[in-house]
Scaffold this motif. Structure first.
Motif, PDB file in Angstrom:
ATOM      1  N   ASN A   1      -3.680  10.991   4.536  1.00  0.00           N
ATOM      2  CA  ASN A   1      -2.757  11.628   3.607  1.00  0.00           C
ATOM      3  C   ASN A   1      -2.693  13.140   3.784  1.00  0.00           C
ATOM      4  OD1 ASN A   1      -1.577   9.484   1.582  1.00  0.00           O
ATOM      5  ND2 ASN A   1      -3.665   8.888   2.120  1.00  0.00           N
TER       6      ASN A   1
ATOM      7  N   ILE B   1      -4.967   4.141 -16.742  1.00  0.00           N
ATOM      8  CA  ILE B   1      -5.188   3.665 -15.362  1.00  0.00           C
ATOM      9  C   ILE B   1      -6.456   2.826 -15.303  1.00  0.00           C
ATOM     10  CG2 ILE B   1      -5.614   4.408 -12.979  1.00  0.00           C
ATOM     11  CD1 ILE B   1      -3.851   6.915 -13.681  1.00  0.00           C
TER      12      ILE B   1
ATOM     13  N   GLU C   1      -8.294   3.586  -3.297  1.00  0.00           N
ATOM     14  CA  GLU C   1      -6.934   3.057  -3.081  1.00  0.00           C
ATOM     15  C   GLU C   1      -6.450   2.259  -4.288  1.00  0.00           C
ATOM     16  OE1 GLU C   1      -7.710   1.226   0.675  1.00  0.00           O
ATOM     17  OE2 GLU C   1      -6.924   2.936   1.809  1.00  0.00           O
TER      18      GLU C   1
ATOM     19  N   ILE D   1      -5.235   4.794  -6.801  1.00  0.00           N
ATOM     20  CA  ILE D   1      -3.970   5.392  -6.354  1.00  0.00           C
ATOM     21  C   ILE D   1      -2.822   4.425  -6.631  1.00  0.00           C
ATOM     22  CG2 ILE D   1      -2.663   6.126  -4.308  1.00  0.00           C
ATOM     23  CD1 ILE D   1      -4.704   8.227  -4.986  1.00  0.00           C
ATOM     24  N   GLU D   2      -3.058   3.138  -6.324  1.00  0.00           N
ATOM     25  CA  GLU D   2      -2.036   2.114  -6.520  1.00  0.00           C
ATOM     26  C   GLU D   2      -1.725   1.950  -8.010  1.00  0.00           C
ATOM     27  OE1 GLU D   2      -0.337   0.762  -4.175  1.00  0.00           O
ATOM     28  OE2 GLU D   2       0.823  -0.430  -5.641  1.00  0.00           O
TER      29      GLU D   2
ATOM     30  N   GLY E   1      -2.284   3.994 -10.325  1.00  0.00           N
ATOM     31  CA  GLY E   1      -1.823   5.219 -10.977  1.00  0.00           C
ATOM     32  C   GLY E   1      -0.416   5.628 -10.605  1.00  0.00           C
ATOM     33  N   LYS E   2       0.200   4.885  -9.674  1.00  0.00           N
ATOM     34  CA  LYS E   2       1.536   5.269  -9.186  1.00  0.00           C
ATOM     35  C   LYS E   2       2.523   5.529 -10.319  1.00  0.00           C
ATOM     36  CE  LYS E   2       2.208   3.903  -4.433  1.00  0.00           C
ATOM     37  NZ  LYS E   2       2.407   2.745  -3.559  1.00  0.00           N
ATOM     38  N   GLU E   3       2.558   4.598 -11.275  1.00  0.00           N
ATOM     39  CA  GLU E   3       3.548   4.733 -12.350  1.00  0.00           C
ATOM     40  C   GLU E   3       3.280   5.970 -13.216  1.00  0.00           C
ATOM     41  OE1 GLU E   3       2.950   2.116 -15.834  1.00  0.00           O
ATOM     42  OE2 GLU E   3       1.583   0.980 -14.534  1.00  0.00           O
TER      43      GLU E   3
ATOM     44  N   ASN F   1       2.328   8.837 -11.804  1.00  0.00           N
ATOM     45  CA  ASN F   1       2.341   9.942 -10.844  1.00  0.00           C
ATOM     46  C   ASN F   1       0.927  10.473 -10.584  1.00  0.00           C
ATOM     47  OD1 ASN F   1       3.283  11.994  -9.127  1.00  0.00           O
ATOM     48  ND2 ASN F   1       3.455  13.445 -10.850  1.00  0.00           N
TER      49      ASN F   1
ATOM     50  N   THR G   1      -2.051  12.050  -9.015  1.00  0.00           N
ATOM     51  CA  THR G   1      -1.999  13.074  -7.969  1.00  0.00           C
ATOM     52  C   THR G   1      -3.407  13.358  -7.451  1.00  0.00           C
ATOM     53  OG1 THR G   1      -0.072  14.060  -9.018  1.00  0.00           O
ATOM     54  CG2 THR G   1      -1.312  15.463  -7.491  1.00  0.00           C
TER      55      THR G   1
END
Ligand SMILES: [Zn+2]
Lengths: 91, 1001
Positions: free
Chosen positions: B625, B778, B835, B838-839, B841-843, B845, B847
Motif C-alpha cells: 500500500n 468496527i 486486513e 481494513i475490510e 472498516g471500509k464503510e 473510511n 484510514t
C-alpha cells in the motif's frame, strides 16, 4: 578483546558482554533518610582506579546474567570472576 | 632503459611463464613469481615514486611489507583500484597495471619537485606553524594542502569484490613462517596442539630460504637446503593448518588476533570474479608464538634516499630469490657482517661489487675474509658523506670516520655506482608483541628493543626475540618451546650447527658528513620526508617526549608507520638529549601492522546486511500500500501512506483528520512488550514505576512512567494486569531492550529476593491500534459477541477475545485521545488481522496512518514521547506530570532524586505548549527560544521539541521545554530564525479535548 569466563556459560568473547560500572555499591535501603550529599555519593561517585578494580558485567547477548569481575585496569588482566551475592575474593 | 638484469639461478621464479604488465602506462615483462618490485628492478626501473613533502625521486628500498617508498596505485581508474599498495608485496599477473602516486604530471617530471629546492622553507612543524593563522584563511589553505597532499586515489564506484570474516580457535598460533616459525609450528603440531601457521608472504621460509652463507651449516647442509627439507615435511603433519598471504594486522589482549588472508589479489581479473578476495580471520589462540623476524635498518647519512639506494638484505633477496640484480655496479655500506653475505651473493653470480664501505675498523669473520680474498675493496672506518644522481644513484663520496664517529677526516673518495646496499643492523619486529600489551626493554649492548614482560600466553622466537644467529635461534627456540608447550623433547634437540661468528659491531645513529648538518639531507622517515635535522629542530624547540617529537616532525606517521627509521629517530633523540635509549621509551605501535582494506574490515556487512533491521508482521501490507518507511531503532515503521502523489504534509493532514472524524488504524507491533510473572510482580512494578500498582484490578490497564535513579524520565508505557501474578508491560519502541536490561539488573543485583520473571515478548505479538469515533463499530463487526459497553469494557481495561479461532488480547487504551482499542494477536496472524480490520472498516473510511500522524495526534493531546520531548534531563515534575508521581509510596527508582536541591529548582526547563502568533507558521523542532530580541548575547530559555500543523485545530501547535515555563502561561516569547523572528505564546500543552470527552465518544 577480552575473553570472559561467564560463571553460567563459560568462556565467551567480550562482544557478548556489557560492562556495568563499579561493583559492590548497594542501593540504599532507605533513600529518603539520606541527605543530598549522601544520596549523591551513591548516585554519582564512582572510582576510576588504575590497578585492581571491582566491576559489574552483564552477559547481555548470552544468558543475561549479571556477575562481578576483578580486573587490573592497567593491563586488563581479569583476576577473578564471581557471581552476584558472592563475596569478593581476597586480594 | 629496459636493460635485462635477470640473473639465472632462482628456483623460485618460473622463467617459462612470462607475464606482461604495465607500470605508468608502459608495458614490461616479468615472470610468474615476481613481485611488481622484482619485475621492475629486472627491467632496471628504480624510480617508482615521489616523496610526500619534497617530491624527491624515490626508488624501491626493500623487498617486503616495510617498504616506505615504492607505494603504488594498483589498476588505476577501475573499480578495483587500490592506493598505497607496496610494490614489494604485489605479485604480478597478466594484465596488472600500476602507477606511481604523489606526482604530477609524471614520476619522471614532477612539478612538486620544486619543494625540494624550497626545502629550507619546509622545516618540521611547517604546516602547524604556517597554516594556523588567521583562522578564517583555513579554508583556503586546506584547498591547497588537500590538492597537493594525499597518497593515491580511492575508487569512485562500488567494490565488485566479496569479502569474508572467519572465526578461528586454535591451541597455538604461529605468526611468521621463517625458520623459527616453521620449527615452532612443526613441534607444536607434532605434540597434538591444534596449530595455525600464518605468513604474509606467498611462500614459506623467510630469509633462511635463500640463506647462502657457506660458513653456516645445519646438519652439514646450508641453512637454505636444510630448511627446504623441513618445509617439505610440513605437508605430512596433522593438526597443522598453514595460511600464506596472510598478514596479522592486530594483536589484541587475551590472544585475540586479526589477520588478513589474501585470496585473489595475485590472480588475473578473469579469475578474481565471484571469489572471496580477502578474508578477515578473527583468531583466538590459547598460545601465540611470534616469529615475526627482524627488519633490516638503513643507515642515516646525507642524501640516503636516492633511487638505487636499498637495504642490503633486499639486494640479496632480489638476487637469490627472484634472480634479479638490482644494479650493475654495486657498493655496500654497512656496520655489520650481513652486507658481506649480500655482496657474496652478487659476487657468486658474477655481478660486479665495486666496494664495501664499513664504519667498523675490522672484522675477523670468515665471510669477510672471503670477500677480501675475492679482491673486493673494503673501506674500513669509512662513511658515506654524500651521494649523487637525481633520478638514479650514480656516485657515492666517502671519507674516513673519526674515532668517536661524530666527524670525518682526510680526503674524499668518490666511487661510481648505480646501486648501494645499506646495512645498519637488525631491528626485531616487535610491533605485534607490543600491540598485545606486552612490554619491551632496551638492550644497550645489542641496541635493540626486546620482549620483556609478556601479558598473555605468548613467546617471541627467532630474531623478533633478539636471536639473530642460527645457533642461538635454535637453542633458545628449543627451550622456549619446551617451557611454553610443556613438552620434554623436540626435533631440535639433536640438530648440529656450525656458525660463522660475528665479533665486531659499531652503531652510529646519525652518520656525519663533511658538510654541517643544516646543509645535508639525512632522511630518517622516507615516506614523510623527515630528516635528522627536523628531529634536532624539534628538540631545540623544546619537544622532549618521543610521542610529541613524532607528531611534530611526522616521523613514523606514514602508511609504513616508520618501520625502517623509528629506531634511528629514537637514537638521534637520545644522543642529542644525552639520555639512554632505554629511558626514552618507544612510540606505540598501533594496529594495523600493514594497512587493511575497508572491504576486509566490513566483510559481508554491506548493502542490506550493513545493519540488522526488524519488520513487523504487517510489513508486506504497508509495502503493497505504498507506505513510506521511517527507521525507529532497528525497526522499519510505516511513516505515512501517500495516495495520489500526496506530499508527506498532505498525507499526514488527511490521516490525522480521518482518525479523529471516523477511524484510523496504526501498526503498533514495534512497541516493546515484556511479560512479567511471579508472586512479587505487583511489588516489582511498584518499585520501578513512579505510580502505585498494588491496587490495579485484574483486567485493568495503567499508564506508567519509569525514571532513572537520577530522577530523569527513562521510559513510559501502559501495563496491563492479566492475572493475579501476571502483567504485560509495554515500553517505547526504541527503549524495549534497555528497559528489559535495566529491570533485569535491579532484579538480579538489588532485589534478588523478589519472585519475578521477565520475558521479552515483543516479537511474539502483532498489535493493531484502532482509533476514532467509529472504532467501536468496527470491532463490533468483527467480534459481534464481545460486550463493548462502557460499563463492561471501559477505558483502561482489557479483555480476552476470539476472532474466529484466533485468540486475541484487546486493550481499550488510547494514545490519540480518541476512543481506541489495541488488538494483540500471535505475530503470525498479524497481517490477517490487519486486513480484516481494513475490510470491515471500509464503510467507515478506515484510514491507515503511520508514525508521523501518531506523533501529530498525540501532540494535539500534549502526550509526551520519551526521547523526543525528553532528553534524559527531564523529571516528571518538569513535564508537568506531577499527577503520576506517588506521594504515598516509600520508594521507587528515582524517587529520592526528585527531592534533590537541583531537581526542585523552580527555573528548570519545563514542558509547555507554544502557539505561534501567525497560526500558519510551523516552528522548527530544535529551534531556540528567547525572551528578548534586542539583547546580545541573549540567554537561551529552551527549545522546541515537537511541532506540527494540526488539521483538527487548523493551526500550528508545538511542545517545548522552557526555563521556568510553568509560570509563563500566556507570556510572549520569541523563536529567532535565520531570516526572521517568530513570535510565540506559551500555552497549555493539551491543545485538544482538554476534558478527555472523546475517549468515550
Ligand atoms: Zn552467560
Amino acid at each position: 578483546m577480552f575473553l570472559i569466563n561467564c560463571p553460567y556459560c563459560g568462556e565467551r568473547d567480550q562482544q557478548e558482554f556489557k560492562a556495568g560500572g563499579e561493583a559492590h555499591i548497594e542501593r540504599p535501603k532507605q533513600p529518603t533518610e539520606l541527605s543530598d550529599d549522601e544520596w549523591a555519593e551513591y548516585l554519582f561517585m564512582r572510582k576510576n582506579t588504575k590497578g585492581v578494580q571491582f566491576e559489574r558485567w552483564n552477559h547481555a547477548h548470552g544468558c543475561r546474567k549479571w556477575f562481578n569481575m576483578v580486573r587490573d585496569t592497567s593491563n586488563d588482566e581479569i583476576k577473578a570472576i564471581y557471581k552476584m551475592g558472592e563475596k569478593p575474593p581476597a586480594q | 632503459m629496459n636493460k635485462n638484469l635477470r640473473v639465472k639461478s632462482s628456483d623460485y621464479i618460473d622463467e617459462t611463464n612470462r607475464i606482461s604488465f604495465k607500470f605508468n602506462g608502459k608495458t614490461y615483462h616479468g615472470f610468474k613469481g615476481d613481485t611488481l618490485a622484482s619485475a621492475l628492478l629486472a627491467n632496471d626501473v628504480h624510480l617508482v615514486g615521489r616523496s610526500f613533502k619534497y617530491h624527491r625521486p624515490r626508488g624501491i628500498m626493500t623487498s617486503g611489507s616495510e617498504e616506505p617508498n615504492a607505494i603504488v596505485q594498483i589498476n588505476p581508474g577501475t573499480n578495483r583500484t587500490e592506493p598505497n599498495v607496496r610494490a614489494t608485496e604485489v605479485e604480478i599477473y597478466e594484465g596488472l597495471e600500476a602507477s606511481s602516486q604523489n606526482c604530477w604530471p609524471s614520476v619522471e617530471f614532477d612539478i612538486g619537485g620544486i619543494n625540494n629546492f624550497l626545502s629550507p622553507f619546509f622545516p618540521a612543524g611547517f604546516y602547524y606553524k604556517t597554516f594556523m593563522w588567521p583562522a578564517s584563511f583555513w579554508e583556503k589553505y586546506e584547498f591547497f594542502i588537500r590538492h597537493s597532499a594525499g597518497l593515491g586515489k580511492s575508487p569512485t564506484s562500488s567494490d565488485p569484490d566479496i569479502y569474508d570474516h572467519r572465526n578461528i580457535h586454535c591451541d597455538v598460533l604461529v605468526v611468521g613462517a621463517g625458520i623459527s616459525g616453521i620449527l615452532a609450528a612443526k613441534n607444536a603440531a607434532k605434540n597434538n596442539f591444534k596449530t595455525l601457521l600464518v605468513d604474509e608472504k606467498n611462500e614459506l621460509g623467510g630469509s633462511t630460504f635463500y640463506e647462502n652463507n657457506e660458513f653456516n651449516k645445519i646438519d652439514n647442509k646450508t641453512p637454505s637446503e636444510w630448511l627446504k627439507k623441513e618445509i617439505e615435511e610440513l605437508k605430512n603433519i596433522k593438526n597443522l593448518e598453514i595460511k600464506t598471504r596472510t598478514s596479522v594486522a592486530a594483536y589484541h589482549q587475551y590472544n585475540y588476533l586479526l589477520a588478513k588472508e589474501n585470496l585473489t589479489d595475485h590472480l588475473e581479473a578473469k579469475d578474481k570474479a565471484n571469489k572471496i578476495r580477502q578474508r578477515l580471520l578473527k583468531i583466538r589462540a590459547k598460545k601465540v608464538i611470534l616469529a615475526t623476524g627482524a627488519l633490516e635498518r638503513p643507515l642515516i647519512f646525507n642524501n640516503n634516499d636516492r633511487p638505487g639506494i636499498m637495504l642490503s638484505s633486499a639486494i640479496k633477496k632480489y638476487s637469490e630469490f627472484y634472480g634479479v640484480a638490482c644494479g650493475s655496479k654495486n657498493v655496500f655500506f654497512t656496520n655489520n657482517d650481513s652486507a658481506y653475505e649480500s655482496a657474496l651473493s652478487l659476487y657468486n653470480k658474477g655481478i660486479n661489487v665495486e666496494a664495501i664501505v664499513d664504519i667498523r675498523d675490522q672484522s675477523e669473520s670468515k665471510i669477510v675474509k672471503k670477500i677480501e680474498e675475492a679482491g673486493i675493496k673494503i673501506y674500513w672506518s669509512h662513511t658515506i658523506v654524500d651521494t649523487a644522481g637525481y633520478k638514479r644513484l650514480n656516485r657515492v663520496s666517502i671519507m674516513k670516520l673519526s674515532n668517536d664517529g661524530t666527524s670525518v677526516t682526510g680526503s674524499k673518495i668518490s666511487i661510481s655506482c648505480d646501486c648501494l646496499g645499506v646495512a645498519g643492523g637488525w631491528t626485531p619486529a616487535v610491533h605485534l608483541y607490543t600491540q598485545s600489551g606486552s612490554k619491551l626493554k632496551f638492550d644497550e649492548e645489542k641496541q635493540i628493543f626486546l620482549p620483556n614482560q609478556n601479558t598473555s600466553e605468548q613467546i617471541s622466537v627467532g630474531s623478533c626475540g633478539g636471536d639473530f644467529k642460527i645457533d642461538e635461534i635454535i637453542k633458545n627456540l628449543n627451550q622456549k618451546l619446551k617451557d611454553s608447550l610443556n613438552i620434554k623433547e623436540t626435533d631440535l634437540d639433536k640438530i648440529k650447527i656450525e656458525i660463522d661468528q660475528e665479533n665486531s659491531k659499531r652503531n652510529i645513529w646519525l652518520l656525519p658528513s663533511d658538510k654541517p648538518l643544516g646543509k645535508t639531507k639525512p632522511f630518517v622517515d622516507y615516506q614523510n620526508d623527515a630528516t635528522a635535522k627536523d628531529i634536532k629542530l624539534a628538540l631545540r624547540e623544546g619537544f622532549r617526549s618521543i610521542e610529541h617529537v613524532k607528531r611534530y616532525t611526522t616521523t613514523g606517521m606514514g602508511t609504513d608507520q616508520g618501520k625502517l627509521g623509528n629506531m634511528h629517530a629514537l637514537g638521534i633523540i637520545a644522543d642529542t638529549a644525552g639520555v639512554k635509549m632505554g629511558e626514552l621509551g618507544t612510540t606505540t605501535f598501533r594496529p594495523p601492522y600493514t594497512p587493511l582494506t575497508f572491504g576486509t574490515i566490513v566483510g559481508r556487512n554491506v548493502g542490506k546486511f550493513f545493519d540488522i533491521f526488524r519488520r513487523t508482521p504487517m510489513n508486506d501490507w504497508h509495502v503493497e500500500n505504498k507506505a513510506e518507511f521511517e527507521n525507529v531503532g532497528q525497526w522499519k515503521r510505516a511513516w505515512y501512506y501517500p495516495i495520489n502523489g500526496e506530499t508527506m504534509h498532505q498525507a499526514v493532514q488527511r490521516e490525522s483528520k480521518a482518525a479523529r472524524e471516523s477511524a484510523g488504524i496504526l501498526d503498533a507491533s514495534t512497541l516493546g512488550k515484556i511479560d512479567i510473572q511471579g508472586s512479587d510482580a505487583s511489588e516489582f512494578l511498584n518499585r520501578v514505576y513512579t505510580n502505585a500498582w498494588s491496587k490495579l484490578a485484574i483486567g485493568k490497564c495503567r499508564y506508567g512512567l519509569m525514571l532513572n535513579e537520577d530522577g530523569m524520565v527513562y521510559d513510559d508505557g501502559v501495563t496491563t494486569r492479566l492475572g493475579e501474578n501476571h502483567y504485560l508491560m509495554t515500553t517505547t519502541t526504541g527503549g524495549a531492550a534497555n528497559v528489559l536490561g535495566k529491570l533485569e539488573d535491579y532484579l538480579q543485583t538489588e532485589w534478588p529476593e523478589l519472585d519475578v520473571y521477565l520475558t521479552s515478548v515483543t516479537d511474539h505479538y502483532a498489535t493493531a491500534s484502532l482509533c476514532g469515533p467509529n472504532s467501536k463499530k468496527i470491532i463490533k463487526k468483527i467480534i459481534p459477541d464481545l460486550d463493548l459497553s462502557d460499563e463492561s469494557f471501559p477505558h483502561m481495561s482489557f479483555k480476552e477475545a476470539k476472532i474466529g479461532n484466533i485468540q486475541c488480547r484487546i486493550m481499550r487504551i488510547s494514545f490519540t485521545g480518541e476512543h481506541s482499542y489495541e488488538i494483540n494477536v500471535q505475530a503470525s496472524y498479524g497481517k490477517d488481522l490487519w486486513e480484516k480490520f481494513i475490510e470491515a472498516g471500509k464503510e467507515f473510511n478506515i484510514t491507515p496512518y503511520g508514525t508521523e500522524t501518531m506523533h501529530l495526534l498525540r501532540a494535539e493531546k500534549g502526550f509526551i514521547i520519551v526521547g523526543q520531548d525528553t532528553d534524559g534531563t527531564m523529571t516528571p515534575i518538569d513535564l508537568q506530570m506531577d499527577w503520576i508521581v506517588s506521594k504515598k509510596k516509600y520508594d521507587f527508582i528515582g524517587k529520592r532524586s526528585l527531592y534533590r536541591s537541583d531537581t526542585m529548582k523552580e527555573d528548570r526547563k519545563q514542558l509547555v505548549g507554544l502557539l505561534t502568533e501567525d497560526p500558519n507558521v510551523i516552528l522548527e523542532e530544535g529551534a531556540q527560544i528567547v525572551s528578548e530580541l534586542n539583547q546580545n548575547p541573549v540567554e537561551m530559555l529552551g527549545h522546541v521539541t515537537s511541532s506540527y500543523f494540526s488539521p483538527n485545530l487548523n493551526k500550528s501547535i508545538a511542545l517545548a521545554v522552557v526555563r521556568g515555563g510553568k509560570d509563563m502561561m500566556g507570556k510572549q516569547l520569541f523563536v529567532p530564525m535565520e531570516n526572521k523572528n517568530i513570535n510565540v505564546t506559551v500555552a497549555n500543552p493539551v491543545f485538544y479535548d482538554e476534558k478527555n470527552e472523546r475517549l468515550n465518544a
